[in-house]
Enzyme design. Structure first.
Site, PDB file in Angstrom:
ATOM      1  CG  LEU A 164      -1.941  -1.115   1.337  1.00 23.93           C
ATOM      2  CD1 LEU A 164      -2.756  -0.966   2.616  1.00 23.93           C
ATOM      3  CD2 LEU A 164      -2.852  -1.133   0.119  1.00 23.93           C
ATOM      4  N   GLY A 214       9.396   5.615   6.026  1.00 19.16           N
ATOM      5  CA  GLY A 214      10.808   5.876   6.204  1.00 19.16           C
ATOM      6  C   GLY A 214      11.624   4.619   6.465  1.00 19.16           C
ATOM      7  CB  VAL A 220       1.798   0.233   5.014  1.00 17.62           C
ATOM      8  CG1 VAL A 220       0.365  -0.187   5.323  1.00 17.62           C
ATOM      9  CG2 VAL A 220       2.361   1.012   6.177  1.00 17.62           C
ATOM     10  CE  LYS A 235       3.057   1.696  10.913  1.00 21.42           C
ATOM     11  NZ  LYS A 235       3.100   2.774  11.946  1.00 21.42           N
ATOM     12  CG  ASP A 260       4.361  13.831  12.757  1.00 21.65           C
ATOM     13  OD1 ASP A 260       4.469  15.009  12.360  1.00 21.65           O
ATOM     14  OD2 ASP A 260       4.738  12.858  12.092  1.00 21.65           O
TER      15      ASP A 260
END
Length: 442
Positions: A25, A29, A33, A48, A142
């Protein structure tokens, strides 16, 4: 038919523990995924998987576990649920709910800003999830469009906050929480965090205000190289909409309070910000579109949106290296305009689509261009005719260059420089965050 693994990652039809890989998908970094099937519970998940060559790092493993536990501890209708995490067949993984539709950042790049009412509703939903996180003692740190997943069902659009990879819970071991640099994405980072301040709910509220602006106009509130960007967050006026009626007036007031320079002047909670957004939605008819006002003249500015994947990042970034404070200008000295443009575009795509930190993205992009040259990267399918990073039908990085990007990216993060000191080019251990699921029926 199964395809072979890419650079140590599984291919379709292969398994990690009880999860059978369906397709890739998105690229992050430090890993990938996948869409996968839980063969025990017979449900599809977003899996992940961390890159094998970083999974053995004890500090990284601790942060990975922290991310999974933090997100799994939340019970919110607007936070992506974590089903399981752990290690299987030598791979670290985290299995989450699969959200069809992709992320808000991809939506803004592909289609521009949504109608104003939709923008306010999406951000109000994110504020609900963020406030729920704060209620458990968790600070996200974030909040940005790439960390908001969007699902559309008929006329209903739902938003889900994801990627708690740099989240911090009250009382967490500081050694696991930070490496001494500012965590987060500079374009959405509260002013005090640019100068070493401590993250908290008020810094998340500021980022939520930045997210509101991006949802309304299609871009982050400020742009520029890191030093100029930090200065803008500290002292530039809060961006405002061109006023055409009560809707814009009320939204401008919300932006001013959410993005106040001083934490004490901001909303006391994400839920309080959400309540004001809902009040505007209830009381003020929304125009079909809004525009940013010129900060000096108070008139509508041109409704521009970053072209393609290049975003609004500057072409030059300066990174200070640890151990002697050496300045490294991440530009190609003496290079042609095409080469520098390719570096800028690749770096911006890695930041926006793959959740790289800006210094890591610049380093990766520069080395890719230095290694092969612009023409070869075009021929390999990495760059299109406009020197922008190519994407497959799902909006993620072209599978043919996945191995190169991850390999070079890892070297930019983990290499040693100047007397054996670790490079300070990263602001946090990178984790996979981009779910990049194509919209449409399954």
């Amino acid at each position: 038919m199964s395809t072979p693994p890419t650079d140590g990652f599984p291919g379709p039809g292969e398994r990690i523990g009880q999860y059978e890989i369906v397709r890739r998908l998105g690229l992050g970094g430090m890993g990938v995924v996948f869409e996968a099937v839980d063969t025990v519970l017979r449900r599809r998940v977003a899996l992940k998987v961390i890159a094998p060559y970083v999974a053995d790092d004890p500090a990284f493993r601790a942060r990975f576990t922290q991310e999974a536990q933090a997100q799994a501890s939340l019970d919110s209708s607007h936070v992506v649920p974590v089903f399981a995490h752990g290690e299987a067949d030598g791979a670290l993984y985290i299995a989450s709910q699969l959200i069809p539709g992709g992320d808000l950042g991809a939506m803004l790049r592909a289609s521009g800003a949504p109608p104003p009412r939709t923008a306010l509703d999406l951000v109000a939903q994110v504020a609900t999830g963020l406030g729920d996180a704060h209620a458990t003692g968790l600070v996200h740190r974030d909040v940005k469009p790439a960390n908001v997943l969007v699902r559309t069902r008929g006329e209903e659009v739902s938003a889900y906050l994801t990627d708690f990879g740099i989240a911090r819970r009250t009382g967490v071991d500081p050694a696991l929480a930070s490496d001494g640099c500012a965590d987060g994405t500079p374009g959405y980072l509260a002013p005090e965090l640019h100068t070493g301040g401590t993250p908290g709910p008020s810094t998340d509220v500021y980022s939520l205000g930045c997210l509101l602006w991006a949802a309304l106009v299609g871009r982050a509130p400020y742009a520029g190289a890191p030093d100029r960007l930090a200065g803008a967050h500290r002292s530039a006026p809060v961006p405002q909409l061109a006023v055409g009626g009560p809707f814009e007036q009320q939204v401008n007031a919300i932006l001013c309070r959410a993005m106040a320079k001083s934490p004490r002047d901001r909303y006391p909670s994400a839920h309080a910000l959400r309540d004001d957004l809902r009040r505007v939605l209830r009381d003020c008819p929304a125009p079909p579109r809004v525009q940013a006002a010129d900060p000096e003249e108070g008139r509508p500015a041109g409704r521009t949106r970053p072209r393609g994947l290049a975003g609004v990042l500057a072409s030059t970034f300066v990174v200070l290296l640890a151990g002697g404070g050496i300045g490294l200008a991440l530009t190609l000295r003496g290079d042609s305009t095409d080469e520098q443009r390719a570096v800028t575009n690749i770096a911006a795509a890695l930041v926006e689509d793959a959740d790289f930190e800006e210094p890591e993205a610049e380093c990766t992009a520069r080395r890719l261009v230095e290694r092969s040259g612009v023409q070869a990267l075009r021929e390999q399918g990495l760059l299109d005719g406009d020197l922008e990073l190519t994407a497959d039908s799902g909006g993620s990085i072209d599978p043919r260059v996945l191995a190169d990007v991850i390999s070079v990216g890892a070297s930019c993060v983990f290499e040693k420089v100047g007397g054996g000191q670790p490079s300070a080019t990263r602001t946090r251990p990178a984790t996979v965050a981009t779910y990049n699921v194509p919209s449409g029926p399954r």
